[in-house]
Design a protein around this motif. Structure first.
Motif, PDB file in Angstrom:
ATOM      1  N   GLN A   9       0.688  -1.111   0.037  1.00 34.63           N
ATOM      2  CA  GLN A   9       0.032   0.005  -0.050  1.00 34.63           C
ATOM      3  C   GLN A   9       0.909   1.286   0.035  1.00 34.63           C
ATOM      4  N   ASP A  10       0.301   2.537  -0.653  1.00 35.69           N
ATOM      5  CA  ASP A  10       1.201   3.746  -0.631  1.00 35.69           C
ATOM      6  C   ASP A  10       0.978   4.261   0.926  1.00 35.69           C
ATOM      7  N   PHE A  11       1.934   4.737   1.263  1.00 39.63           N
ATOM      8  CA  PHE A  11       2.072   5.632   2.410  1.00 39.63           C
ATOM      9  C   PHE A  11       2.968   6.874   2.268  1.00 39.63           C
ATOM     10  N   THR A  12       3.124   7.582   3.009  1.00 39.64           N
ATOM     11  CA  THR A  12       3.918   8.618   3.309  1.00 39.64           C
ATOM     12  C   THR A  12       4.956   8.171   4.628  1.00 39.64           C
ATOM     13  N   CYS A  13       6.404   8.038   3.825  1.00 39.07           N
ATOM     14  CA  CYS A  13       7.376   7.818   4.872  1.00 39.07           C
ATOM     15  C   CYS A  13       7.987   9.200   4.770  1.00 39.07           C
ATOM     16  N   ALA A  14       8.036  10.116   5.813  1.00 38.28           N
ATOM     17  CA  ALA A  14       8.480  11.453   5.851  1.00 38.28           C
ATOM     18  C   ALA A  14      10.204  11.517   5.527  1.00 38.28           C
ATOM     19  N   VAL A  15      10.867  10.491   5.827  1.00 39.82           N
ATOM     20  CA  VAL A  15      12.284  10.263   5.921  1.00 39.82           C
ATOM     21  C   VAL A  15      12.559   9.796   4.364  1.00 39.82           C
ATOM     22  N   ALA A  16      11.942   8.996   3.783  1.00 33.53           N
ATOM     23  CA  ALA A  16      12.169   8.379   2.183  1.00 33.53           C
ATOM     24  C   ALA A  16      11.567   9.461   1.484  1.00 33.53           C
ATOM     25  N   ASP A  17      10.413  10.102   1.887  1.00 36.20           N
ATOM     26  CA  ASP A  17       9.780  10.937   0.749  1.00 36.20           C
ATOM     27  C   ASP A  17      10.266  12.414   1.112  1.00 36.20           C
ATOM     28  N   LYS A  18      11.238  12.622   1.868  1.00 33.58           N
ATOM     29  CA  LYS A  18      11.985  13.767   2.152  1.00 33.58           C
ATOM     30  C   LYS A  18      11.042  15.090   2.402  1.00 33.58           C
ATOM     31  N   THR A  19      10.086  14.743   3.391  1.00 34.69           N
ATOM     32  CA  THR A  19       9.084  15.891   3.542  1.00 34.69           C
ATOM     33  C   THR A  19       9.685  17.150   4.460  1.00 34.69           C
ATOM     34  N   ASN A  20      10.838  16.578   5.027  1.00 31.12           N
ATOM     35  CA  ASN A  20      11.486  17.792   5.996  1.00 31.12           C
ATOM     36  C   ASN A  20      10.813  17.564   7.445  1.00 31.12           C
ATOM     37  N   GLN A  21       9.802  16.702   7.617  1.00 30.42           N
ATOM     38  CA  GLN A  21       9.349  16.560   8.786  1.00 30.42           C
ATOM     39  C   GLN A  21       9.462  15.310   9.504  1.00 30.42           C
ATOM     40  N   PRO A  22       9.215  15.229  10.870  1.00 34.91           N
ATOM     41  CA  PRO A  22       9.726  13.937  11.722  1.00 34.91           C
ATOM     42  C   PRO A  22       8.966  12.898  10.994  1.00 34.91           C
ATOM     43  N   CYS A  23       9.271  11.437  11.087  1.00 31.77           N
ATOM     44  CA  CYS A  23       8.362  10.483  10.418  1.00 31.77           C
ATOM     45  C   CYS A  23       7.567   9.975  11.742  1.00 31.77           C
ATOM     46  N   TRP A  24       6.391   9.435  11.249  1.00 31.31           N
ATOM     47  CA  TRP A  24       5.653   8.886  12.319  1.00 31.31           C
ATOM     48  C   TRP A  24       6.473   7.455  13.131  1.00 31.31           C
ATOM     49  N   CYS A  25       7.236   6.907  12.307  1.00 37.25           N
ATOM     50  CA  CYS A  25       8.000   5.560  12.920  1.00 37.25           C
ATOM     51  C   CYS A  25       9.054   6.149  14.091  1.00 37.25           C
ATOM     52  N   MET A  26       9.598   7.234  14.004  1.00 38.13           N
ATOM     53  CA  MET A  26      10.530   7.549  14.624  1.00 38.13           C
ATOM     54  C   MET A  26      10.048   7.572  16.331  1.00 38.13           C
ATOM     55  N   VAL A  27       8.843   7.613  16.784  1.00 39.16           N
ATOM     56  CA  VAL A  27       8.081   7.173  18.007  1.00 39.16           C
ATOM     57  C   VAL A  27       8.023   5.992  18.392  1.00 39.16           C
ATOM     58  N   LEU A  28       8.370   5.200  17.530  1.00 40.84           N
ATOM     59  CA  LEU A  28       8.084   3.774  17.968  1.00 40.84           C
ATOM     60  C   LEU A  28       9.612   3.200  18.799  1.00 40.84           C
ATOM     61  N   PRO A  29       9.501   2.438  19.718  1.00 41.97           N
ATOM     62  CA  PRO A  29      10.823   1.856  20.251  1.00 41.97           C
ATOM     63  C   PRO A  29      11.770   1.294  19.146  1.00 41.97           C
ATOM     64  N   ALA A  30      12.874   1.467  19.065  1.00 37.51           N
ATOM     65  CA  ALA A  30      13.979   0.707  18.121  1.00 37.51           C
ATOM     66  C   ALA A  30      13.773  -0.699  18.655  1.00 37.51           C
ATOM     67  N   ILE A  31      14.113  -1.334  17.516  1.00 33.75           N
ATOM     68  CA  ILE A  31      14.474  -2.762  17.409  1.00 33.75           C
ATOM     69  C   ILE A  31      16.177  -2.954  17.145  1.00 33.75           C
ATOM     70  N   ASP A  32      16.932  -3.535  17.981  1.00 34.56           N
ATOM     71  CA  ASP A  32      18.195  -3.933  17.552  1.00 34.56           C
ATOM     72  C   ASP A  32      18.479  -4.663  16.417  1.00 34.56           C
ATOM     73  N   ALA A  33      18.655  -4.261  15.142  1.00 33.17           N
ATOM     74  CA  ALA A  33      18.700  -5.217  14.100  1.00 33.17           C
ATOM     75  C   ALA A  33      19.455  -6.452  14.143  1.00 33.17           C
ATOM     76  N   PRO A  34      20.621  -6.582  14.734  1.00 30.58           N
ATOM     77  CA  PRO A  34      21.357  -7.837  14.493  1.00 30.58           C
ATOM     78  C   PRO A  34      20.736  -8.890  15.272  1.00 30.58           C
TER      79      PRO A  34
END
Length: 67
Positions: A9-34
């Motif tokens: 589905q289409d959605f707005t990712c503020a980082v990837a879409d370069k909106t110069n706004q904070p992205c909604w995902c930045m408020v979610l707790p991070a996961i340690d990728a490794p």
């Protein structure tokens, strides 16, 4: 617009879409990728949509707790 790598589905990712706004995902707790198990998501994906990212994170946590 971005396309969710999970549901396509289409959605707005503020980082990837370069909106110069904070992205909604930045408020979610991070996961340690490794520490993540192998996933069926493209590692080069920019993001998942607001519905799929929390769902995927809960699935990963649940799978990891079964180990």
């Amino acid at each position: 617009m971005s396309v969710c790598q999970r549901c396509q589905q289409d959605f707005t990712c503020a980082v990837a879409d370069k909106t110069n706004q904070p992205c909604w995902c930045m408020v979610l707790p991070a996961i340690d990728a490794p520490t993540l198990p192998k996933a069926d998501i493209d590692p080069n994906a920019t993001c998942l949509c607001p519905h799929c990212l929390p769902l995927w994170k809960s699935e990963v946590i649940a799978a990891k707790s079964k180990l």
